[in-house]
Design a protein around this motif. Structure first.
Motif, short mmCIF file in Angstrom:
data_model
loop_
_atom_site.label_atom_id
_atom_site.label_comp_id
_atom_site.label_asym_id
_atom_site.label_seq_id
_atom_site.Cartn_x
_atom_site.Cartn_y
_atom_site.Cartn_z
N THR A 161 -12.98 -1.28 6.56
CA THR A 161 -12.03 -1.43 5.46
C THR A 161 -12.24 -0.30 4.46
O THR A 161 -13.36 -0.08 3.99
CB THR A 161 -12.20 -2.79 4.76
N ALA A 214 -5.87 1.94 2.86
CA ALA A 214 -4.94 0.84 2.59
C ALA A 214 -3.79 1.31 1.71
O ALA A 214 -2.63 0.93 1.92
CB ALA A 214 -5.69 -0.31 1.92
N ASN A 232 -7.17 -2.23 5.49
CA ASN A 232 -8.08 -3.38 5.52
C ASN A 232 -8.31 -3.76 6.99
O ASN A 232 -8.02 -4.86 7.44
CB ASN A 232 -7.45 -4.56 4.76
N TYR A 264 -10.90 -6.72 8.49
CA TYR A 264 -10.37 -8.08 8.48
C TYR A 264 -9.34 -8.26 9.58
O TYR A 264 -9.30 -9.29 10.26
CB TYR A 264 -9.74 -8.39 7.12
N ASN A 310 -3.51 -8.34 6.02
CA ASN A 310 -4.63 -7.50 6.41
C ASN A 310 -5.73 -7.54 5.38
O ASN A 310 -6.90 -7.29 5.68
CB ASN A 310 -4.18 -6.05 6.64
N GLY A 311 -5.36 -7.85 4.16
CA GLY A 311 -6.33 -8.08 3.10
C GLY A 311 -6.11 -9.48 2.57
O GLY A 311 -5.09 -9.76 1.93
N ASP A 348 -6.95 -7.52 -2.78
CA ASP A 348 -6.88 -6.60 -1.65
C ASP A 348 -5.52 -5.91 -1.63
O ASP A 348 -4.48 -6.58 -1.61
CB ASP A 348 -7.10 -7.34 -0.33
N ASP A 358 -2.52 -4.71 -0.20
CA ASP A 358 -1.81 -4.94 1.05
C ASP A 358 -0.34 -5.25 0.76
O ASP A 358 0.10 -6.40 0.86
CB ASP A 358 -2.47 -6.09 1.82
#
Length: 474
Positions: free
Chosen positions: A269, A274, A282, A285, A295-296, A301, A303
């Motif tokens: 990550t 990102a 990310n 994950y 993805n986050g 996060d 995303d």
């Protein structure tokens, strides 16, 4: 993620549909294929087979197209439509053409069709298929099959862009040789073949991608008197930009960054990736939970792809279902990785102030009677006095274990005196009439003087030197 590879050189409907590696049948019997499915998926085996990527024939059409487009873009921004004369509208066209391509890949090709992380109604699937054409990365069907192959055998010779073959190979070197995917027949494709949007886009991919990726930006640029700029920046340059942002996930997202959810594959990550890829950075994950529409998973996060999917799910009927990993599974994965990291740090630890960093197993500990504990303390005391040391042993008994806490006394948050007051003296602890009984510090440890937290209880376990038999006297 998938790359160009077949966008022009091998993306005609006949070549893709008739390719032996894409047909639903394969050489060999069903039993042979079943046995192949049962092979252990050891992604990081020590003795890897020699890679065929270095011996596969060069894919000259891909090489010429890829490097030729880069060269043409360079000529374009320096000669045909100089960058220092770039119009604002044309620059915005380049940016939006690039961004639409990114979301066509991340939201469509990747999370919808590759992993079925959410369900989308027909109008949205049509829009995403068109946006995916801006990526110049092959049809949905072509892209998805290879991406599923990547997830099934990550970091192995069967991974189309195996990160363990080097940064250049995983970034773009893999597209320069004609590949062989012997395990492609094992990849599920019935969902793709049953989707009319996927079938239509696959059949007409070449004219669709040339129109959306090159012709349409040129027409839009012409509407404000900059057809060449529209072609160079909104078409060619934006296509190169989407190639390399996609390539970064194949390459750098397997080399740089944190591994918080799984250490079994090379996925990592990285925030900057990102940001560049609408959340795909990310990657750690995602490889741990590929079915998740996020993805986050955290609010913080970055995303944006998950934000768009969530908003369409929350406020429209275009996304009726989204799939998210249960929170307890995420925490369990995090805990597993953290435990592994902690174990490695224990192995590497050389901190003299905390020499006992591992909890000894019960099997490794001797079993002492009360008199053996006191004898141990007596011998330690005699040894220290013989060496002229003023320090006395500090052995306490908690939960039927003898703990030697002398090395920790100066660090003890409650102070040295507390430990000393509960330490065993080097003499007979038994009182008259109390044969086989001894005083211990368990009650004080578990709330009498301090209700120790989990971390303190675990720390105490590392000082165990023996199991003690006998009844305790409070």
């Amino acid at each position: 993620m998938e790359l160009l590879h077949a966008a022009l050189s091998a993306s005609t409907p006949t070549s893709l549909v008739d390719s032996p590696e894409l047909t639903s049948s394969s050489s060999g019997s069903e039993e042979d294929r079943a046995s192949e499915c049962e092979e252990p998926n050891d992604h990081r085996r020590q003795a890897r087979q020699s890679s065929s990527s270095n011996t596969a024939p060069i894919w000259w059409a891909n090489c010429i197209l890829f490097w030729g487009l880069h060269l043409f873009a360079l000529v374009g921004i320096l000669v045909l439509s100089p960058v220092w004369e770039l119009k604002l509208k044309t620059a915005m066209l380049c940016f939006f053409s690039w961004q639409l391509a990114i979301y066509g890949i991340t939201m469509g090709y990747h999370r919808l069709w590759s992993h079925k992380a959410y369900e989308a109604r027909l109008p949205l699937r049509i829009v995403l298929a068109g946006m995916g054409c801006l990526g110049f990365q092959g049809s949905i069907r072509w892209w998805v099959l290879r991406h599923r192959l990547h997830h099934r055998w990550t970091d192995s010779d069967d991974d189309p862009y195996d990160a363990q073959k080097g940064l250049f190979f995983s970034h773009m070197g893999w597209i320069f040789r004609k590949p062989s995917y012997p395990k492609m027949p094992l990849i599920e494709r019935r969902d793709l073949d049953s989707d009319p949007v996927v079938r239509f886009q696959h059949k007409y991919y070449l004219p669709l991608t040339l129109f959306f990726g090159l012709a349409l930006p040129t027409l839009l640029g012409a509407s404000w008197g900059d057809a060449m700029g529209g072609y160079i920046y909104g078409g060619v340059l934006a296509r190169i930009m989407i190639w390399h942002t996609t390539f970064l996930i194949n390459s750098f997202a397997h080399y740089i960054g944190e591994q918080n959810y799984s250490e079994e594959v090379t996925a990592r990550t990285t925030l900057i990736l990102a940001i560049l890829t609408a959340g795909e950075g990310n990657h750690d994950y995602h490889h741990a939970f590929p079915k998740d529409f996020r993805n986050g998973p955290g609010i913080a996060d970055y995303d944006p792809t998950k934000w768009v999917i969530w908003m369409l799910h929350r406020f429209t009927s275009l996304v009726p279902v989204i799939y998210a990993t249960p929170e307890h599974e995420i925490l369990e994965a995090r805990a597993h990785v953290l435990h592994s990291k902690a174990s490695r740090l224990q192995d590497l630890s050389s901190d003299s102030e905390a020499p006992n960093s591992r909890i000894p197993s019960d099997d490794s500990l001797p079993i002492w009677r009360v008199d053996e504990v006191t004898e141990h303390v007596r011998l330690l005391t005699a040894d220290k006095m013989a060496r002229g040391s003023l320090k006395r042993p500090l052995v306490i008994i908690v939960d039927s274990y003898a703990l030697d806490v002398a090395s920790y006394a100066s660090l003890h948050p409650g102070g040295f005196a507390v430990l000393r007051s509960h330490a065993i003296k080097g003499r007979d602890l038994e009182l008259p009439g109390d044969r086989g009984r001894y005083m211990d510090a368990s009650k004080a440890f578990h709330g009498g003087l301090n209700d120790h937290q989990w971390s303190a209880r675990e720390k105490a376990k590392t000082f165990r030197i023996a199991r003690v038999v006998g009844e305790a006297r409070a």
